[in-house]
Design a protein around this motif. Structure first.
Motif, PDB file in Angstrom:
ATOM      1  N   GLN B  14      20.575  -6.956  31.003  1.00 16.34           N
ATOM      2  CA  GLN B  14      19.603  -5.503  31.177  1.00 16.34           C
ATOM      3  C   GLN B  14      19.954  -4.875  32.413  1.00 16.34           C
ATOM      4  N   PHE B  15      20.259  -3.548  32.101  1.00  7.97           N
ATOM      5  CA  PHE B  15      20.509  -2.712  33.342  1.00  7.97           C
ATOM      6  C   PHE B  15      19.337  -1.564  33.373  1.00  7.97           C
ATOM      7  N   LYS B  16      18.867  -1.595  34.626  1.00  8.88           N
ATOM      8  CA  LYS B  16      17.656  -0.751  34.773  1.00  8.88           C
ATOM      9  C   LYS B  16      18.254   0.637  35.352  1.00  8.88           C
ATOM     10  N   LYS B  40      19.714  -2.452  27.288  1.00  7.71           N
ATOM     11  CA  LYS B  40      20.056  -4.015  27.076  1.00  7.71           C
ATOM     12  C   LYS B  40      21.489  -3.906  26.502  1.00  7.71           C
ATOM     13  N   ALA B  41      22.436  -4.249  27.356  1.00  5.18           N
ATOM     14  CA  ALA B  41      23.934  -4.300  27.436  1.00  5.18           C
ATOM     15  C   ALA B  41      24.242  -5.386  26.379  1.00  5.18           C
ATOM     16  N   VAL B  42      23.748  -6.535  27.026  1.00  6.88           N
ATOM     17  CA  VAL B  42      23.893  -7.815  26.088  1.00  6.88           C
ATOM     18  C   VAL B  42      22.791  -8.294  25.769  1.00  6.88           C
ATOM     19  N   GLY B  59      33.928  -4.719  19.033  1.00  2.00           N
ATOM     20  CA  GLY B  59      32.770  -4.010  19.125  1.00  2.00           C
ATOM     21  C   GLY B  59      33.099  -2.519  19.448  1.00  2.00           C
ATOM     22  N   PRO B  60      32.211  -1.530  18.789  1.00  2.62           N
ATOM     23  CA  PRO B  60      32.261  -0.099  19.057  1.00  2.62           C
ATOM     24  C   PRO B  60      31.939   0.035  20.715  1.00  2.62           C
ATOM     25  N   ASN B  61      32.433   1.352  21.169  1.00  5.84           N
ATOM     26  CA  ASN B  61      32.401   1.834  22.641  1.00  5.84           C
ATOM     27  C   ASN B  61      30.736   1.640  23.084  1.00  5.84           C
ATOM     28  N   GLY B  62      30.625   1.111  24.129  1.00  4.92           N
ATOM     29  CA  GLY B  62      29.298   0.636  24.679  1.00  4.92           C
ATOM     30  C   GLY B  62      28.533  -0.593  23.974  1.00  4.92           C
ATOM     31  N   ALA B  63      29.323  -1.262  23.293  1.00  2.00           N
ATOM     32  CA  ALA B  63      28.777  -2.477  22.467  1.00  2.00           C
ATOM     33  C   ALA B  63      28.250  -3.679  23.395  1.00  2.00           C
ATOM     34  N   GLY B  64      28.993  -3.702  24.514  1.00  2.00           N
ATOM     35  CA  GLY B  64      28.587  -4.847  25.576  1.00  2.00           C
ATOM     36  C   GLY B  64      29.556  -5.546  25.896  1.00  2.00           C
ATOM     37  N   LYS B  65      30.825  -5.308  25.356  1.00  2.00           N
ATOM     38  CA  LYS B  65      32.098  -6.071  25.572  1.00  2.00           C
ATOM     39  C   LYS B  65      32.310  -6.426  27.057  1.00  2.00           C
ATOM     40  N   SER B  66      32.479  -5.398  27.862  1.00  2.00           N
ATOM     41  CA  SER B  66      32.880  -5.317  29.194  1.00  2.00           C
ATOM     42  C   SER B  66      32.120  -5.873  30.062  1.00  2.00           C
ATOM     43  N   THR B  67      30.459  -5.781  29.656  1.00  2.00           N
ATOM     44  CA  THR B  67      29.409  -6.480  30.327  1.00  2.00           C
ATOM     45  C   THR B  67      29.615  -7.914  30.181  1.00  2.00           C
ATOM     46  N   THR B  68      29.828  -8.512  28.898  1.00  2.00           N
ATOM     47  CA  THR B  68      30.070  -9.838  28.570  1.00  2.00           C
ATOM     48  C   THR B  68      31.176 -10.461  29.283  1.00  2.00           C
ATOM     49  N   ASP B 183      40.591  -7.113  29.325  1.00  4.53           N
ATOM     50  CA  ASP B 183      39.639  -5.931  28.787  1.00  4.53           C
ATOM     51  C   ASP B 183      40.677  -4.835  28.568  1.00  4.53           C
ATOM     52  N   GLU B 184      40.833  -4.547  27.305  1.00 11.00           N
ATOM     53  CA  GLU B 184      41.432  -3.615  27.022  1.00 11.00           C
ATOM     54  C   GLU B 184      42.944  -3.279  27.787  1.00 11.00           C
ATOM     55  N   PRO B 185      43.742  -4.415  27.591  1.00  7.01           N
ATOM     56  CA  PRO B 185      45.034  -4.383  28.094  1.00  7.01           C
ATOM     57  C   PRO B 185      45.964  -3.562  27.740  1.00  7.01           C
ATOM     58  N   THR B 216      39.699  -5.186  22.758  1.00  5.88           N
ATOM     59  CA  THR B 216      40.666  -4.160  22.459  1.00  5.88           C
ATOM     60  C   THR B 216      40.109  -3.360  21.455  1.00  5.88           C
ATOM     61  N   HIS B 217      40.464  -1.842  21.360  1.00  5.02           N
ATOM     62  CA  HIS B 217      40.220  -1.288  20.088  1.00  5.02           C
ATOM     63  C   HIS B 217      41.341  -1.150  19.352  1.00  5.02           C
ATOM     64  N   ASP B 218      42.492  -1.658  19.356  1.00  2.00           N
ATOM     65  CA  ASP B 218      43.633  -1.673  18.613  1.00  2.00           C
ATOM     66  C   ASP B 218      43.975  -2.897  17.813  1.00  2.00           C
TER      67      ASP B 218
HETATM   68  N1  LIG Z   1      26.439  -0.550  35.670  1.00  2.00           N
HETATM   69  C1  LIG Z   1      25.766  -0.042  34.691  1.00  2.00           C
HETATM   70  N2  LIG Z   1      24.418   0.430  34.666  1.00  2.00           N
HETATM   71  C2  LIG Z   1      23.849   1.054  33.681  1.00  2.00           C
HETATM   72  N3  LIG Z   1      24.452   1.031  32.456  1.00  2.00           N
HETATM   73  C3  LIG Z   1      25.627   0.005  32.164  1.00  2.00           C
HETATM   74  C4  LIG Z   1      26.136  -0.392  33.456  1.00  2.00           C
HETATM   75  N4  LIG Z   1      27.438  -0.876  32.773  1.00  2.00           N
HETATM   76  C5  LIG Z   1      27.492  -0.766  31.410  1.00  2.00           C
HETATM   77  N5  LIG Z   1      26.127  -0.402  31.182  1.00  2.00           N
HETATM   78  C6  LIG Z   1      25.630   0.266  29.760  1.00  2.00           C
HETATM   79  O1  LIG Z   1      25.802  -0.828  28.937  1.00  2.00           O
HETATM   80  C7  LIG Z   1      26.348  -0.791  27.754  1.00  2.00           C
HETATM   81  C8  LIG Z   1      27.491  -1.487  27.347  1.00  2.00           C
HETATM   82  O2  LIG Z   1      28.514  -1.191  27.985  1.00  2.00           O
HETATM   83  P1  LIG Z   1      29.987  -1.948  28.215  1.00  2.00           P
HETATM   84  O3  LIG Z   1      30.840  -1.425  29.350  1.00  2.00           O
HETATM   85  O4  LIG Z   1      29.726  -3.303  28.036  1.00  2.00           O
HETATM   86  O5  LIG Z   1      30.672  -1.473  26.624  1.00  2.00           O
HETATM   87  P2  LIG Z   1      31.968  -1.724  26.107  1.00  2.00           P
HETATM   88  O6  LIG Z   1      31.804  -2.802  24.919  1.00  2.00           O
HETATM   89  O7  LIG Z   1      32.839  -2.502  26.979  1.00  2.00           O
HETATM   90  O8  LIG Z   1      32.481  -0.558  25.580  1.00  2.00           O
HETATM   91  P3  LIG Z   1      33.906   0.162  25.493  1.00  2.00           P
HETATM   92  O9  LIG Z   1      34.471  -0.281  24.251  1.00  2.00           O
HETATM   93  O10 LIG Z   1      33.520   1.597  25.771  1.00  2.00           O
HETATM   94  O11 LIG Z   1      34.576  -0.202  26.751  1.00  2.00           O
HETATM   95  C9  LIG Z   1      26.712   0.699  27.623  1.00  2.00           C
HETATM   96  O12 LIG Z   1      25.326   1.253  27.111  1.00  2.00           O
HETATM   97  C10 LIG Z   1      26.630   1.151  28.991  1.00  2.00           C
HETATM   98  O13 LIG Z   1      26.137   2.453  29.121  1.00  2.00           O
END
Ligand SMILES: Nc1ncnc2c1ncn2[C@@H]1O[C@H](COP(=O)(O)OP(=O)(O)OP(=O)(O)O)[C@@H](O)[C@H]1O
Ligand SMILES: [Mg+2]
Lengths: 270, 314
Positions: B14-16, B40-42, B59-68, B183-185, B216-218
């Protein structure tokens, strides 16, 4: 020593990297000339108006030698950790540093080491030689040079630790510029880099004795010029002891602070 | 057990974030605001990754992939749950974990901007303590997979985006890590560079047995590389299985193309769960003459699009 290999590799890369900025050495030397001209006229005026040759135990000549060498050390030690770190945090690049297989503080220190080596040979040594030649014997050449190298190394570590104590502040506020200016001013003033400590009013001079900044400029310069009996071990060791003390204390504090600050990245995501 | 290189159990992050207000007045309010919102990113994701797999993490944009991925690499601490990468908790043991992983984050570079690539490699070799012989072998392998010469002596800052991406991927594999996170190479690469990079990733996976987690989105990347895919949406895992399975799992779609009497082609997407191909053709034949037919499997891209759009899921 496997750890050593990682470090020397970073030093080597740093040397190669900073050698590419040939022009910046030239610019630095030019800026120094202007700065030193300013210093010359300022102190000339101070001595002229005082009406005596020796002020606070230093002749005009002593003061100039001291300040020129202080400038040379300044160029040698100058680091941009505050800028670099805040930029890395804003761009998210810091993640790539955190993912290196070395502790971040160690990694940062050794990443800068190559630039220090370059500055030493390309800027400090030439300046020193010029000063020695021009002043003909004002600077003792002997064992003090060896002592100075030790003292300089400790000064470098103290300086690094001061930078690393200030830089993470940018994780808590956005005003990197302000932080950097304050740090720069405080260090340059209280370390004796811009005004020899002998010229400080008595109260301030005593206060400065208890601060770490002296370990960056005043002590190595004193050792280099073999003042205050630092050409003998009994005079030298207490000075190095002070520097060592600050190395340890600041690096413990810096470590604690960094471990706290880095949570801003690993918990809040930067 | 030893086959599982990543184990994630009920991981949440979770991000605050401050609820920001608009305008000058709002900005001043924000200075004193304690009005936080939790993102709740993940959200309660569990998964295991086996040695040698190439996993498409979608997963779509903002799904939480990079966070994972940041959690897996140890630069982010999970808010809840357990994670083990090679038996280590990455966020507690980041430095040790780093020795065994390679990472490429799309638009970032781990290379030294002002150094020629070969010097960056040299430096990486030393800080990862790669034995000289292994390093030579790896460079040989790289040479057999891609044309290194044009980039090897170029400083990274003079490289094109594609060259830099290629370099970054090579750098991530250089110390022969057990796991590589990409991550999206392939973002921003031309088709031929994409193909080369896919070939490279597959080659390294085959030769070195490297486990690869790829976002990836490809869908071309996915089709070319991944047997297994994991899809997350709004932080939750919604699919984790073979790519073959995916098409039937979300409805077994096929596209039926028919050439009619006037030589024109008509297309119809058929969900075989609801109707079947023969039935559609019979219906068509009642009104038209059918001269020719083609039956096409639906592409991964289309399936994924349906899933992202919250389309008919089983
Ligand atoms: N440092 C942060 N502080 C607050 N919110 C964050 C932070 N990093 C990510 N988020 C939020 O967490 C969610 C998931 O982000 P994440 O970057 O994991 O998505 P993603 O699946 O990689 O998307 P994309 O395909 O666009 O790269 C998004 O809603 C994003 O705004
Ligand atoms: Mg992402």
């Amino acid at each position: 020593m496997t750890g050593l290999k990682k470090k020397t590799a970073l030093t080597r890369a740093g040397i190669i990297e900073s050698l590419q900025f040939r022009l910046s050495t030239a610019v630095m030397l030019f800026a120094n000339l202007i700065y030193l001209a300013l210093v010359y006229f300022l102190w000339k005026a101070i001595y002229d108006s005082s009406g005596v040759d020796v002020v606070n135990g230093m002749t005009f000549y002593d003061t100039m030698i001291y300040l020129i060498l202080a400038t040379a050390i300044f160029n040698l030690l100058e680091m941009f950790i505050v800028w670099d770190m805040s930029r890395a945090i804003q761009s998210g690049e810091i993640i790539m540093h955190l993912l290196k297989p070395m502790r971040y503080r160690l990694y940062t220190f050794w990443s800068y080491s190559g630039a220090h080596v370059n500055n030493f040979f390309l800027s400090f040594v030439p300046t020193f030689i010029v000063v020695v030649v021009i002043t003909k014997g004002a600077i003792p050449i002997g064992i003090n040079l060896l002592y100075f190298m030790v003292s300089l190394l400790l000064a470098l570590i103290v300086n690094f630790n001061i930078e690393m104590l200030v830089a993470p502040v940018c994780l808590y506020t956005q005003s990197t510029w302000g932080i950097n200016i304050v740090k720069e001013t405080v260090v340059l003033l209280l370390s004796g880099a811009s005004i020899p400590l002998a010229f400080f009013p008595e109260g301030l001079r005593q206060a400065v004795e208890y601060l770490p900044f002296r370990a960056v400029y005043d002590i190595p310069l004193t050792v280099l010029l073999a003042k205050n009996g630092t050409d003998s071990l009994s005079g030298l060791l207490p000075k190095l002891g002070i520097q060592l003390f600050w190395c340890v204390l600041l690096s413990v504090c810096g470590n604690l602070f960094w471990n706290h600050a880095v949570k801003k990245i690993t918990v809040n995501g930067g | 057990m030893s086959n599982e290189v990543i184990v994630m159990k009920n991981i949440s992050k979770q991000f605050k974030v401050l609820n920001r207000h608009e305008g000058l007045k709002g900005s001043i309010q924000d200075l004193f605001s304690r009005d936080y919102k939790i993102i709740k990113a993940v959200d309660d994701v569990s998964l295991t990754v086996n040695k040698g797999e190439i996993i498409g993490y979608l997963g779509p944009n903002g799904a939480g992939k990079s966070t994972t991925i940041k959690i897996m690499t140890g630069v982010l601490e999970p808010s809840a749950g357990e994670i083990f990468v090679d038996g280590r908790m990455p966020y507690k043991d980041r430095t040790a974990n780093s020795e065994n992983i390679g990472v490429v984050f799309g638009q970032r570079s781990q290379l030294w901007w002002n150094l020629p690539l070969i010097e960056s490699f040299n430096l990486l070799r030393n800080i990862y303590l790669v034995p000289e012989k292994d390093y030579r072998n790896m460079l040989e392998l790289y040479r057999s997979l891609v044309d290194l010469e044009p980039i090897l002596h170029k400083p990274v800052r003079q490289m094109s985006l594609g060259q830099r991406t290629l370099s970054d991927i090579l750098a991530a594999f250089l110390h022969n890590p057990g796991i590589v996170f990409l991550d999206e190479p392939t973002i921003g690469l031309d088709v031929s560079m994409k193909a080369r990079i896919r070939e490279l990733i597959r080659g390294l996976n085959e030769v070195k047995g490297t486990t690869v987690i790829l976002t990836t989105h490809d869908m071309g990347d996915v089709d070319a590389l991944c047997k297994r895919i994991i899809i997350i949406d709004k932080g939750r895992k919604i699919y984790d299985n073979d790519i073959e399975h995916l098409k039937s799992y979300f409805g077994s779609y096929r596209t039926l193309r028919m050439r009619l009497g006037d030589d024109s082609w008509v297309e119809q997407v058929i969900d075989e769960k609801k109707t079947d191909v023969m039935h559609v053709m019979q219906e068509m034949q009642k009104e038209h003459k059918i001269k020719d037919i083609q039956l096409q499997e639906i592409s991964t891209e289309e399936v994924i699009r349906k899933i992202y759009e919250g389309g008919e899921s089983a």
